[in-house]
Design an enzyme around this catalytic site. Structure first.
Site, PDB file in Angstrom:
ATOM      1  CB  CYS A   1      80.608  68.748  77.262  1.00  0.00           C
ATOM      2  SG  CYS A   1      78.933  68.085  77.516  1.00  0.00           S
TER       3      CYS A   1
ATOM      4  CG  HIS B   1      75.956  64.722  77.973  1.00  0.00           C
ATOM      5  ND1 HIS B   1      77.076  64.962  78.734  1.00  0.00           N
ATOM      6  CD2 HIS B   1      74.934  64.535  78.842  1.00  0.00           C
ATOM      7  CE1 HIS B   1      76.733  64.954  80.006  1.00  0.00           C
ATOM      8  NE2 HIS B   1      75.453  64.693  80.104  1.00  0.00           N
TER       9      HIS B   1
ATOM     10  CG  HIS C   1      66.826  59.752  85.237  1.00  0.00           C
ATOM     11  ND1 HIS C   1      67.758  58.790  85.507  1.00  0.00           N
ATOM     12  CD2 HIS C   1      67.495  60.779  84.643  1.00  0.00           C
ATOM     13  CE1 HIS C   1      68.939  59.194  85.091  1.00  0.00           C
ATOM     14  NE2 HIS C   1      68.819  60.409  84.566  1.00  0.00           N
TER      15      HIS C   1
ATOM     16  CE  LYS D   1      68.063  64.639  84.317  1.00  0.00           C
ATOM     17  NZ  LYS D   1      68.579  65.682  85.186  1.00  0.00           N
TER      18      LYS D   1
ATOM     19  CG  HIS E   1      69.296  61.556  89.045  1.00  0.00           C
ATOM     20  ND1 HIS E   1      68.478  61.788  87.967  1.00  0.00           N
ATOM     21  CD2 HIS E   1      70.478  62.141  88.746  1.00  0.00           C
ATOM     22  CE1 HIS E   1      69.138  62.492  87.066  1.00  0.00           C
ATOM     23  NE2 HIS E   1      70.357  62.721  87.511  1.00  0.00           N
TER      24      HIS E   1
ATOM     25  CB  CYS F   1      80.297  67.077  81.159  1.00  0.00           C
ATOM     26  SG  CYS F   1      79.949  65.605  80.246  1.00  0.00           S
TER      27      CYS F   1
ATOM     28  CB  CYS G   1      80.166  65.334  74.951  1.00  0.00           C
ATOM     29  SG  CYS G   1      79.943  64.566  76.565  1.00  0.00           S
TER      30      CYS G   1
ATOM     31  CE  LYS H   1      75.107  58.548  83.307  1.00  0.00           C
ATOM     32  NZ  LYS H   1      75.417  59.952  83.422  1.00  0.00           N
TER      33      LYS H   1
HETATM   34  O1  ME8 Z   1      77.009  65.210  87.925  1.00  0.00           O
HETATM   35  N1  ME8 Z   1      73.165  55.144  86.207  1.00  0.00           N
HETATM   36  O2  ME8 Z   1      74.905  65.855  88.628  1.00  0.00           O
HETATM   37  P1  ME8 Z   1      73.938  64.923  87.756  1.00  0.00           P
HETATM   38  C1  ME8 Z   1      73.649  55.309  87.447  1.00  0.00           C
HETATM   39  N2  ME8 Z   1      75.892  68.039  89.701  1.00  0.00           N
HETATM   40  N3  ME8 Z   1      73.704  56.498  88.081  1.00  0.00           N
HETATM   41  C2  ME8 Z   1      73.248  57.572  87.438  1.00  0.00           C
HETATM   42  C3  ME8 Z   1      72.713  57.481  86.135  1.00  0.00           C
HETATM   43  C4  ME8 Z   1      72.681  56.191  85.518  1.00  0.00           C
HETATM   44  N4  ME8 Z   1      72.191  55.990  84.308  1.00  0.00           N
HETATM   45  N5  ME8 Z   1      72.330  58.708  85.757  1.00  0.00           N
HETATM   46  C5  ME8 Z   1      72.612  59.550  86.789  1.00  0.00           C
HETATM   47  C6  ME8 Z   1      76.255  65.950  88.553  1.00  0.00           C
HETATM   48  N6  ME8 Z   1      73.172  58.868  87.807  1.00  0.00           N
HETATM   49  C7  ME8 Z   1      76.849  67.028  89.437  1.00  0.00           C
HETATM   50  C8  ME8 Z   1      77.340  66.382  90.717  1.00  0.00           C
HETATM   51  S1  ME8 Z   1      78.493  66.520  93.139  1.00  0.00           S
HETATM   52  C9  ME8 Z   1      79.540  67.551  93.929  1.00  0.00           C
HETATM   53  C10 ME8 Z   1      78.038  67.317  91.663  1.00  0.00           C
HETATM   54  C11 ME8 Z   1      73.567  59.426  89.115  1.00  0.00           C
HETATM   55  O3  ME8 Z   1      72.569  65.448  87.980  1.00  0.00           O
HETATM   56  C12 ME8 Z   1      75.020  59.087  89.447  1.00  0.00           C
HETATM   57  O4  ME8 Z   1      75.201  59.186  90.826  1.00  0.00           O
HETATM   58  O5  ME8 Z   1      74.429  64.814  86.362  1.00  0.00           O
HETATM   59  C13 ME8 Z   1      75.774  60.212  88.774  1.00  0.00           C
HETATM   60  O6  ME8 Z   1      77.085  60.340  89.287  1.00  0.00           O
HETATM   61  C14 ME8 Z   1      74.881  61.380  89.131  1.00  0.00           C
HETATM   62  O7  ME8 Z   1      73.539  60.830  89.042  1.00  0.00           O
HETATM   63  C15 ME8 Z   1      75.036  62.571  88.194  1.00  0.00           C
HETATM   64  O8  ME8 Z   1      74.035  63.509  88.489  1.00  0.00           O
END
Ligand code: ME8
Length: 527
Positions: free
Chosen positions: A148, A172, A40, A324, A43, A151, A169, A321
Site C-alpha cells: 500500500c 486506506h 488536518h 485524507k 495531525h 501506508c 488496505c 479514522k
Molecule cells: O505515518 N486521529 O505520517 P502521516 C489521530 N510519515 N491521529 C491522527 C489521525 C487521526 N484521525 N490522522 C493522522 C506517517 N493522525 C509517517 C510517520 S514518523 C518516523 C513517520 C496523526 O502523515 C497520528 O499521529 O500519515 C498518526 O500516527 C500520524 O498523524 C500519521 O501521519
C-alpha cells in the site's frame, strides 16, 4: 559592574551550576508527517499533545527539546508530485511552509522542524546504513508482496482485507499493488527475542494495552526481515544506498532515523543526554514501526531504546479514522473559525484526548464543551472578577486574609494537576482545573462581592484562584492565559513556585472577554 556585583556573581556561580545540573531534561517528538497534503485535525491532535507536554515540562523547569517535521521521500510523495506535474523536491518545498503555517497558527513551540531532505539527516541515514551493512546486518534477496503506497507498507495475508477477489488496505480501503523485486533485507529476525523483552519487560510503550498488542503480534508472527531498499526505476525519490547506487532506502527507515538526527547523532555531545529521555508521541497506526522495527534498528546501531513511546488512538468521523484518503477530514482552519481561536481548538482537542479509545468528532459535544467550560466557566469568571475589581477597587487588589476553603482547594488542585500532567492525563487535568474555576464561581455567588462593604478580600482570593488555574492552563492555552496574566498583572511562573496567596498586589488593567459563545449545534461555518 561594581566590585560587589562581581563578588555576588562569583558567589552565586556554584549555586547556578547546581540548579542547572538539577534541572530535568525532556526530549519530545511527533511523527514526521507526509507533506502530500496540508495537515488536518488528526495531525493537530498529536502535535498539540506533544506541544502541551513540552510546555508543561518547561513550566516544570526542564530543559526541553521538541522535534517535529516532515517525511518527504518515498513513493507516496513521488506520486503526489507527479500528479501535480512538478519534481518531488519542488513539491515538498511548496508544502513545508504550509505545515509551518499551521503549526505557527496553533503556537507549536518546536525547537527544530526537521525535513528528511535536510543535508544532515541524509548524512545520518547514509552513515547508519553503512554501519548496518558493515556489520553484516543487510543482505540481498527478492521480495514479493502486496503493497500500500499510502501506508508505504507491505501487507501479509491476514493483515489485508479481501473484497471481490481484490486485496484491500485495511486503513486506506484502497486496492493493494503486487510488487516483486530484488532488494536488500535488514536482519530484524535476529533481534526478535531482544525486542520482545523490551516490549514486555520495560515500561517503554504506554499505555500498556499497546505493548500487549505488539507482544502478541511478535509471538504469533515473529519479527521478519524487512525489505529496506527500493529500485530506482520504481522509486527514485529517496536517499541512495551508500553501497548500491541503483537503490534508494525504504522511506520508513529514512523517517525513523530523523529522531536521531534531530539532536545531533554522531556529532553533538548533548545527544546522549536528550536521547536518554526521549518521548515519541504517535498515533496507534504507526505503532509497529515505532516499536518492533525501531527497537531492533536501535539495537543494531548500539543506541539505547527510547525512554517512552506514547501512543494515542484515533479521531474518527462517521465511524472511520479521519484521513485524507477516506475523505472525512476536518480542517484546522474550519475548527479555528468555528471556535474563534487556536487556543480554543487546542483546549478542545486536549479535552477529547484519549490514548486508548477512538473518539468521535462530534460538533455538538464540542460546542457544549466550548460554551459550558471555556465561555461560561473560565471566560465568565475572568470577566466578572475583572469588572468588579475595576469598579469597586479601581483595579488595585492587595493581599488580604486567605479564604481557607478556596486556598485548600487550589493547593490540592496544583498537586493533582501536576501528577496528572506528569502522567500524560491531559484531559483529566483540565477537568480538575475547571473544578477550581467552578468552585471560584460558586465562592463569588456565596460571598457576593458586589454587595460587600469591603470586597477586597473576596476579590483577592478570587483572583488568586484565577491565577492558579491560569498558570495550570498555560501549556494548553498559551495565548489566552497570557492575556489573562496581562490583564490582571501577574506572571506565569514555574509550577514549583505556584502557591495560592503568594501574590502581593494585583493591578487589574482590564476585564477581557476571552471566549465568544458559539450557537450550539449550528452547522460548521465556511461549509
Ligand atoms: O505515518 N486521529 O505520517 P502521516 C489521530 N510519515 N491521529 C491522527 C489521525 C487521526 N484521525 N490522522 C493522522 C506517517 N493522525 C509517517 C510517520 S514518523 C518516523 C513517520 C496523526 O502523515 C497520528 O499521529 O500519515 C498518526 O500516527 C500520524 O498523524 C500519521 O501521519
Amino acid at each position: 559592574m561594581d566590585i560587589y556585583a562581581v563578588v555576588r556573581v562569583i558567589c552565586m556561580f556554584p549555586l547556578y551550576c547546581v540548579s542547572m545540573a538539577m534541572r530535568g531534561v525532556f526530549y519530545v517528538t511527533t511523527p514526521i508527517y507526509y507533506p502530500n497534503d496540508i495537515p488536518h485535525i488528526g495531525h493537530a491532535y498529536t502535535t498539540v499533545l506533544a506541544d502541551v507536554l513540552a510546555r508543561w515540562r518547561r513550566l516544570r523547569g526542564d530543559d526541553v527539546f521538541f522535534l517535529t517535521g516532515t517525511d518527504e521521500h518515498g513513493l507516496k510523495l513521488q506520486r503526489a508530485a507527479e500528479k501535480k506535474g512538478v519534481k518531488p523536491k519542488e513539491f515538498v518545498d511548496l508544502m513545508v511552509p504550509e505545515f509551518k503555517k499551521y503549526w505557527r497558527l496553533l503556537e507549536i513551540s518546536y525547537n527544530r522542524f526537521i525535513r528528511t531532505t535536510d543535508r544532515d539527516h541524509e548524512e545520518v541515514v547514509r552513515r547508519a546504513l553503512e554501519k548496518l551493512y558493515s556489520r553484516g546486518l543487510i543482505y540481498r534477496g527478492v521480495y514479493r508482496g502486496w503493497y500500500c503506497s499510502s501506508c508505504e507498507k507491505f501487507y501479509s495475508e491476514g493483515e489485508y482485507e479481501e473484497k471481490e477477489g481484490k486485496k484491500i488496505c485495511p486503513i486506506h480501503r484502497r486496492e493493494l499493488e503486487w510488487v516483486e523485486e530484488e532488494t536488500y533485507f535488514l536482519k530484524l529476525s535476529a533481534y526478535q527475542d531482544k525486542v520482545l523483552k523490551l516490549v514486555k519487560d520495560t515500561d517503554i510503550i504506554y499505555p500498556r494495552t499497546y505493548a500487549r498488542e505488539i507482544a502478541s503480534k511478535l509471538e504469533k508472527e515473529g519479527l521478519r526481515d524487512l525489505s529496506i531498499a527500493r529500485p530506482k526505476d520504481r522509486v527514485y525519490w529517496g536517499v541512495e544506498l551508500p553501497f548500491d547506487d541503483r537503490y534508494v532506502v525504504y522511506v520508513w527507515i529514512d523517517a525513523l532515523l530523523n529522531y536521531l538526527t534531530g539532536i545531533g547523532y554522531g556529532e553533538d555531545e548533548g545527544f546522549g543526554r536528550y536521547w536518554s529521555v526521549v518521548h515519541h508521541i504517535i498515533g496507534k497506526d504507526i505503532l509497529w514501526f515505532h516499536t518492533a522495527i525501531w527497537f531492533a534498528v536501535l539495537l543494531m546501531l548500539d543506541v539505547p531504546p527510547p525512554r517512552r513511546v506514547l501512543v494515542h488512538a484515533f479521531i474518527i468521523n462517521r465511524g472511520l479514522k479521519m484521513g485524507k484518503s477516506v475523505g472525512n477530514v476536518v480542517m484546522i482552519d474550519d475548527m479555528v473559525d468555528r471556535y474563534y481561536s487556536a487556543d480554543s481548538v487546542r483546549y478542545l482537542l486536549m479535552r477529547l484526548l484519549n490514548l486508548e479509545k477512538d473518539v468521535e468528532f462530534d460538533l455538538e459535544l464540542l460546542d457544549n464543551m466550548y460554551n459550558g467550560e471555556l465561555a461560561d466557566t473560565y471566560g465568565n469568571l475572568v470577566r466578572r472578577v475583572g469588572i468588579l475589581s475595576l469598579r469597586k477597587l479601581g483595579g488595585l487588589v492587595g493581599r488580604r486574609e486567605l479564604d481557607e476553603e478556596l486556598c485548600g482547594k487550589a493547593e490540592e488542585i496544583i498537586g493533582e494537576v501536576s501528577k496528572l500532567m506528569d502522567d500524560y492525563k491531559i484531559s483529566e487535568s483540565l477537568v480538575k482545573t475547571f473544578d477550581l474555576l467552578r468552585t471560584t464561581n460558586a465562592y463569588l455567588n456565596k460571598t457576593k462581592p458586589w454587595e460587600a462593604e469591603d470586597p477586597e478580600p473576596i476579590l483577592y482570593n478570587a483572583i488568586e484562584a484565577i491565577r492558579v488555574a491560569t498558570n495550570l492552563l498555560n501549556p494548553v492555552m498559551p495565548s489566552v492565559t497570557r492575556k489573562v496574566a496581562n490583564s490582571f498583572g501577574f506572571e506565569i511562573v514555574e509550577v514549583d513556585k505556584l502557591e495560592f496567596g503568594a501574590f502581593r498586589e494585583f493591578r487589574v488593567r482590564e476585564a477581557p472577554i476571552l471566549f465568544r459563545k458559539v450557537r450550539a449545534g449550528a452547522p460548521a461555518r465556511g461549509k
